[in-house]
Design an enzyme around this catalytic site. Structure first.
Site, mmCIF file in Angstrom:
data_model
loop_
_atom_site.group_PDB
_atom_site.id
_atom_site.type_symbol
_atom_site.label_atom_id
_atom_site.label_comp_id
_atom_site.label_asym_id
_atom_site.label_seq_id
_atom_site.Cartn_x
_atom_site.Cartn_y
_atom_site.Cartn_z
ATOM 1 N N GLU A 2 -42.451 72.023 18.507
ATOM 2 C CA GLU A 2 -41.959 70.702 18.081
ATOM 3 C C GLU A 2 -41.148 70.048 19.181
ATOM 4 O O GLU A 2 -41.268 68.836 19.446
ATOM 5 C CB GLU A 2 -41.125 70.865 16.800
ATOM 6 C CG GLU A 2 -40.544 69.574 16.227
ATOM 7 C CD GLU A 2 -39.343 69.034 16.986
ATOM 8 O OE1 GLU A 2 -39.239 67.815 17.164
ATOM 9 O OE2 GLU A 2 -38.511 69.826 17.457
ATOM 10 N N GLY A 39 -42.970 67.884 21.899
ATOM 11 C CA GLY A 39 -43.308 66.505 21.517
ATOM 12 C C GLY A 39 -42.063 65.628 21.503
ATOM 13 O O GLY A 39 -42.096 64.467 21.925
ATOM 14 N N GLU A 40 -40.967 66.203 21.013
ATOM 15 C CA GLU A 40 -39.693 65.480 20.953
ATOM 16 C C GLU A 40 -39.251 65.069 22.366
ATOM 17 O O GLU A 40 -38.780 63.947 22.591
ATOM 18 C CB GLU A 40 -38.660 66.402 20.290
ATOM 19 C CG GLU A 40 -37.277 65.842 20.227
ATOM 20 C CD GLU A 40 -36.330 66.673 19.339
ATOM 21 O OE1 GLU A 40 -36.815 67.501 18.527
ATOM 22 O OE2 GLU A 40 -35.113 66.479 19.454
ATOM 23 N N ARG A 41 -39.424 65.973 23.308
ATOM 24 C CA ARG A 41 -39.008 65.683 24.692
ATOM 25 C C ARG A 41 -39.906 64.625 25.327
ATOM 26 O O ARG A 41 -39.432 63.767 26.083
ATOM 27 C CB ARG A 41 -39.001 66.988 25.512
ATOM 28 C CG ARG A 41 -37.846 67.873 25.104
ATOM 29 C CD ARG A 41 -37.904 69.289 25.647
ATOM 30 N NE ARG A 41 -36.804 70.050 25.047
ATOM 31 C CZ ARG A 41 -36.697 71.370 25.028
ATOM 32 N NH1 ARG A 41 -37.638 72.115 25.603
ATOM 33 N NH2 ARG A 41 -35.674 71.957 24.451
#
Ligand code: FAD
Length: 394
Positions: A253, A256-258
């Site tokens: 997860e 994708g957040e980065r």
């Protein structure tokens, strides 16, 4: 080309990057129009009040909360680049906290439900999240464990066919408004990295306590919560993904957040650059626009080069990610570099504005405060350096 033709540099070209198609361009325009008309006018007010919940159903209605999710769940079925377009265009609201609150919902809390969730979980959480009928948050960080995710203390203990959750989470974006949380817990102390499990927890369950709204340096339009979980009972069906594999799920997860954080940082840097360029051409000192001093021109040249470098890193890495690679090293590099240069650009833009840059009215100081989070949230600069360094076997 005829011998007499003269080649001149094309500084005004559209510079559409090759990862984007005409459809992406149309999406960009439609998000841009919405952001400028319906969100940006409220930016000042929302800095004081945090942004209102109606933004979620409104964006859901327009299809912007499910751009990359399949149509069978109410999404638009778009590719990964659509998520970048949303993150970039949201920066035009001039309201960092708003972009962050939406990104947590669309690109941080719901992707694990889409990838690891059961069909029932997708119907119960992903479908309403795409509509904007339910708001999501993500709980990783704790008062005693941030960078060191493996040190979390929130425990989920099996009790018959239920789990009992105890612990606390902090700095949780959307934590006060959320209907559910994707929660990282420890389920087996002896199992090391194989002892973590994700849960989807309804925020109105007995024992879920929204403690306080935290006061921040920037991102004022977002709400940030300290949460406690006191004997919260959830059924086995609340487990998200595999029991014991939560650490790996959340590390996925975070990639994708980065990426989304990096894309937003580059776009925010470009935004403040553009506004500052205009200011420098209009502001006069010593009988000329300040943009005509070589030192100012060099500042813009330096900033533009950094922004372009960061953008190329983000787009190339996004291309790898979208094509099925898991390029953790490059994602970490893009996140690190984009966050750093965005802070540098915002700082330089304050300098070019002079005293005006220090005034709230020009909205440069706010960008500077908001962007400072990017070097901390979703993994600090130092954590990115650790990941990059270790990827070389060091
Ligand atoms: C506004 C805001 C919103 C947030 N939203 C969320 C959210 O929605 N959900 C969520 O779960 N979290 C959220 N976070 C938490 C964020 O991800 C953490 O703050 C971040 O990961 C850093 O953790 P920490 O604050 O505990 O810092 P620490 O881990 O205590 O780090 C302190 C310092 O030590 C350094 N350090 C730590 N380990 C190492 C190491 N191995 N080598 C070198 N240096 C090291 C760090 O780089 C940092 O400089 C949010 C934070 C903020 C400020």
């Amino acid at each position: 080309m005829a011998a007499t033709d003269v080649l001149k540099p094309d500084h005004a070209g559209s510079r559409k990057h090759f990862i984007f198609t005409d459809e992406h361009q149309q999406l960009r325009e439609s998000i841009h129009n919405f952001v400028v008309k319906e969100l940006r006018p409220h930016a000042e007010e929302w800095e004081e009040t945090t942004f209102p919940n109606w933004v979620f159903p409104r964006m859901g209605e327009l299809g912007f909360l499910g751009l990359t999710y399949p149509e069978e769940y109410g999404g638009q079925g778009g590719d990964y680049y659509c998520a970048l377009v949303l993150a970039e265009e949201m920066t035009n609201a001039n309201c960092g906290g708003l972009g962050m609150g939406i990104a947590v919902h669309t690109d941080m809390a719901t992707p694990p439900i889409h990838l690891f969730g059961t069909e029932q979980q997708k119907q119960d959480y992903l479908v309403p999240a795409i509509k904007g009928a339910k708001i999501a948050c993500l709980g990783i960080t704790e008062p005693d464990a941030g960078s060191d995710v493996a040190a979390i203390k929130t425990r989920a203990r099996k009790d018959g066919d239920e789990y009992v959750i105890n612990g606390s989470k902090t700095y949780i974006t959307n934590g006060h408004r959320a209907d559910f949380i994707v929660l990282v817990t420890k389920t087996d102390d002896a199992a090391g990295y194989d002892g973590f499990t994700l849960f989807i927890v309804d925020m109105d369950l007995p024992g879920v306590i929204r403690e306080k709204k935290l006061q921040k340096m920037g991102m004022h339009a977002s709400d940030t919560a300290l949460l406690a979980f006191d004997d919260v009972r959830v059924p086995e069906s609340a487990v998200l993904g595999q029991v014991g594999k939560g650490f790996y799920h959340i590390m996925w997860e975070l990639q994708g957040e980065r990426m989304i954080g990096a894309a937003g940082a580059v776009a925010a840097a470009q935004n403040v650059f553009d506004r500052t360029l205009q200011y420098a051409q209009e502001r006069h000192a010593f009988g000329r626009p300040i943009s005509k001093f070589q030192v100012t021109r060099f500042k813009f040249a330096e900033m533009a080069t950094k922004i372009e470098t960061a953008r190329q890193m983000v787009y190339t890495t996004a291309w790898r990610f979208a094509n099925g690679e898991y390029p953790v090293r490059e994602i970490s590099m893009a996140k690190l570099y984009a966050s750093r240069i965005a802070c540098e650009v915002a700082d330089e833009c304050i300098q070019i504005h002079g005293g005006a840059g220090y005034m709230k009215e020009y909205n440069v100081e706010r960008v500077w405060r908001d962007l400072r989070l990017n070097r901390i949230g979703a993994g600090t600069d130092e954590v990115m350096l650790e990941v990059i360094g270790k990827s070389y076997g060091l």
